[in-house]
Design an enzyme around this catalytic site. Sequence first.
Site, short mmCIF file in Angstrom:
data_model
loop_
_atom_site.label_atom_id
_atom_site.label_comp_id
_atom_site.label_asym_id
_atom_site.label_seq_id
_atom_site.Cartn_x
_atom_site.Cartn_y
_atom_site.Cartn_z
N HIS A 109 0.82 -1.22 0.00
CA HIS A 109 0.00 0.00 0.00
C HIS A 109 0.85 1.27 0.00
O HIS A 109 0.36 2.36 0.31
CB HIS A 109 -0.97 0.00 1.19
CG HIS A 109 -2.03 -1.04 1.08
ND1 HIS A 109 -2.78 -1.45 2.16
CD2 HIS A 109 -2.47 -1.76 0.02
CE1 HIS A 109 -3.64 -2.39 1.75
NE2 HIS A 109 -3.47 -2.59 0.47
N CYS A 120 6.34 13.02 -13.86
CA CYS A 120 7.37 12.15 -14.47
C CYS A 120 7.37 10.74 -13.88
O CYS A 120 8.23 9.92 -14.21
CB CYS A 120 8.75 12.78 -14.31
SG CYS A 120 9.36 12.73 -12.61
C1 BV8 Z 1 -8.42 -2.24 -5.15
C2 BV8 Z 1 -3.08 3.04 2.66
C3 BV8 Z 1 -8.63 -2.69 -7.47
C4 BV8 Z 1 -3.76 4.32 2.98
C5 BV8 Z 1 -4.90 1.43 2.59
C6 BV8 Z 1 -13.78 -6.89 -2.57
C7 BV8 Z 1 -14.82 -6.82 -1.71
C8 BV8 Z 1 -15.19 -5.56 -1.15
C9 BV8 Z 1 -14.47 -4.38 -1.42
C10 BV8 Z 1 -13.42 -4.47 -2.27
C11 BV8 Z 1 -13.09 -5.71 -2.86
N1 BV8 Z 1 -12.02 -5.49 -3.65
C12 BV8 Z 1 -11.68 -4.16 -3.59
C13 BV8 Z 1 -12.54 -3.51 -2.75
C14 BV8 Z 1 -12.50 -2.08 -2.41
C15 BV8 Z 1 -11.49 -1.75 -1.31
C16 BV8 Z 1 -11.87 -2.44 -0.03
O1 BV8 Z 1 -11.37 -3.48 0.31
N2 BV8 Z 1 -12.77 -1.77 0.70
C17 BV8 Z 1 -13.13 -2.30 2.03
C18 BV8 Z 1 -13.26 -1.13 2.97
C19 BV8 Z 1 -14.36 -3.13 1.96
N3 BV8 Z 1 -10.13 -2.13 -1.71
C20 BV8 Z 1 -9.43 -1.24 -2.48
O2 BV8 Z 1 -9.86 -0.19 -2.88
C21 BV8 Z 1 -8.02 -1.67 -2.85
N4 BV8 Z 1 -7.78 -1.48 -4.24
O3 BV8 Z 1 -9.21 -3.09 -4.84
O4 BV8 Z 1 -8.00 -1.96 -6.44
C22 BV8 Z 1 -8.01 -4.04 -7.67
C23 BV8 Z 1 -7.09 -4.64 -6.82
C24 BV8 Z 1 -6.57 -5.94 -7.08
C25 BV8 Z 1 -6.93 -6.61 -8.13
C26 BV8 Z 1 -7.85 -5.98 -8.97
C27 BV8 Z 1 -8.38 -4.72 -8.71
C28 BV8 Z 1 -6.96 -0.76 -2.20
C29 BV8 Z 1 -7.00 -0.84 -0.75
C30 BV8 Z 1 -5.82 -0.10 -0.12
C31 BV8 Z 1 -6.26 1.18 0.53
N5 BV8 Z 1 -5.17 1.75 1.33
N6 BV8 Z 1 -3.84 1.96 3.27
C32 BV8 Z 1 -3.33 4.89 4.30
O5 BV8 Z 1 -2.58 4.26 5.04
O6 BV8 Z 1 -3.77 6.02 4.51
S1 BV8 Z 1 -5.90 0.26 3.39
C33 BV8 Z 1 -5.54 0.36 5.10
O7 BV8 Z 1 -6.63 -0.25 5.77
C34 BV8 Z 1 -4.36 -0.47 5.55
O8 BV8 Z 1 -3.27 -0.38 4.70
C35 BV8 Z 1 -4.94 -1.88 5.58
O9 BV8 Z 1 -4.86 -2.46 4.31
C36 BV8 Z 1 -6.40 -1.65 5.83
C37 BV8 Z 1 -6.85 -2.26 7.10
O10 BV8 Z 1 -6.14 -1.85 8.11
P1 BV8 Z 1 -5.39 -2.82 9.17
O11 BV8 Z 1 -3.95 -2.70 8.87
O12 BV8 Z 1 -5.97 -4.18 9.22
O13 BV8 Z 1 -5.75 -2.00 10.48
P2 BV8 Z 1 -7.14 -1.99 11.29
O14 BV8 Z 1 -7.10 -0.79 12.12
O15 BV8 Z 1 -8.30 -2.21 10.38
O16 BV8 Z 1 -7.01 -3.30 12.20
C38 BV8 Z 1 -5.97 -3.38 13.15
C39 BV8 Z 1 -5.97 -4.82 13.65
O17 BV8 Z 1 -4.85 -4.99 14.52
C40 BV8 Z 1 -7.23 -5.18 14.44
O18 BV8 Z 1 -7.65 -6.49 14.06
C41 BV8 Z 1 -6.75 -5.17 15.90
O19 BV8 Z 1 -7.39 -6.16 16.66
C42 BV8 Z 1 -5.28 -5.55 15.75
N7 BV8 Z 1 -4.41 -4.99 16.80
C43 BV8 Z 1 -4.50 -3.76 17.38
N8 BV8 Z 1 -3.49 -3.61 18.29
C44 BV8 Z 1 -2.76 -4.77 18.24
C45 BV8 Z 1 -3.35 -5.64 17.29
N9 BV8 Z 1 -2.87 -6.87 17.01
C46 BV8 Z 1 -1.76 -7.27 17.73
N10 BV8 Z 1 -1.12 -6.47 18.65
C47 BV8 Z 1 -1.60 -5.24 18.93
N11 BV8 Z 1 -0.99 -4.49 19.85
#
Ligand code: BV8
Length: 235
Positions: A109, A120
């Site tokens: 990402h 460019c």
């Molecule tokens: C795309 C950069 C076309 C930005 C990020 C299929 C179904 C439904 C939707 C989609 C689908 N395919 C695509 C989509 C659309 C979309 C998507 O998934 N939407 C979701 C909301 C439903 N996906 C996209 O748009 C992607 N692009 O699909 O392009 C394509 C691709 C491939 C092939 C063909 C076509 C692009 C997605 C990327 C967006 N950018 N980040 C920024 O940083 O500002 S996403 C961002 O959120 C992160 O990078 C990560 O990927 C995502 C989730 O975050 P997590 O890292 O999991 O963090 P989160 O807070 O959610 O969870 C934290 C976890 O840690 C929790 O479980 C918690 O319990 C745990 N935790 C907390 N503390 C601890 C811990 N664990 C251990 N120890 C601790 N101390």
Amino acid sequence: MADIRNIVILTGAGISAESGIDTFRDAGGLWEQHRVEDVATPEAFARDPDLVLRFYDMRRDAIQTKTPNPAHRALARLDREWEGGLLIVTQNVDDLHERAGAERVLHMHGEHLNAWCTACDTRSRWTGPLIDRPDCPACGEPRLRPDIVWFGEMPYRMEDIYAAMRGAHLFVSIGTSGAVYPAAGFVRDARSLGAKTLELNLERSQGSGWFDETRLGPASELVPSWVDEVLSQQN
Ligand code: BV8
């Protein structure tokens, strides 16, 4: 473990939480303070570039004051000592894996510490702000954007990720909620390719049911003990 040679590890914001970097979905997380569609989509950047650039300037600044935690350091040790295949695929845009010493890291990402020139197409190492529209070091055009994959944009190096998955005997997911695709689908891909699957997370993720084994707890405890286990069984 005898039959485990190649490992693919997926990390998310949870591995950097104990370094003081906000996660996205946890209480007080980034997506509580900002609407995704206002700050992390190409449409948002076209609509209000200042809002988006300030959002990433703030985060780029913040990560440079943080340090790797025991989970990052344990994966760096694994990278140094594991004789088999290893790829750390991170969804994180911070540089804590590398600052802990890991080398076999792939940022699917993007990275805060890169700026991407939309004139460019050059990516330049960047630690300062982008809000004042600085010139691109390569072409001089003031057309730099954060080198971050926004929603609706294609993640980086998907073919390298799938190639590593095809050779993997073990897929491990650390600190991710499994809410965002295509990363959230990797566990199913890994299973269908015959790999064992392990989840290390504070709480069960959305894809928890797809893992052979789930260990719940803070990454700073779960990851070092898992790495000790893996390296102690390396023959
Ligand atoms: C795309 C950069 C076309 C930005 C990020 C299929 C179904 C439904 C939707 C989609 C689908 N395919 C695509 C989509 C659309 C979309 C998507 O998934 N939407 C979701 C909301 C439903 N996906 C996209 O748009 C992607 N692009 O699909 O392009 C394509 C691709 C491939 C092939 C063909 C076509 C692009 C997605 C990327 C967006 N950018 N980040 C920024 O940083 O500002 S996403 C961002 O959120 C992160 O990078 C990560 O990927 C995502 C989730 O975050 P997590 O890292 O999991 O963090 P989160 O807070 O959610 O969870 C934290 C976890 O840690 C929790 O479980 C918690 O319990 C745990 N935790 C907390 N503390 C601890 C811990 N664990 C251990 N120890 C601790 N101390």
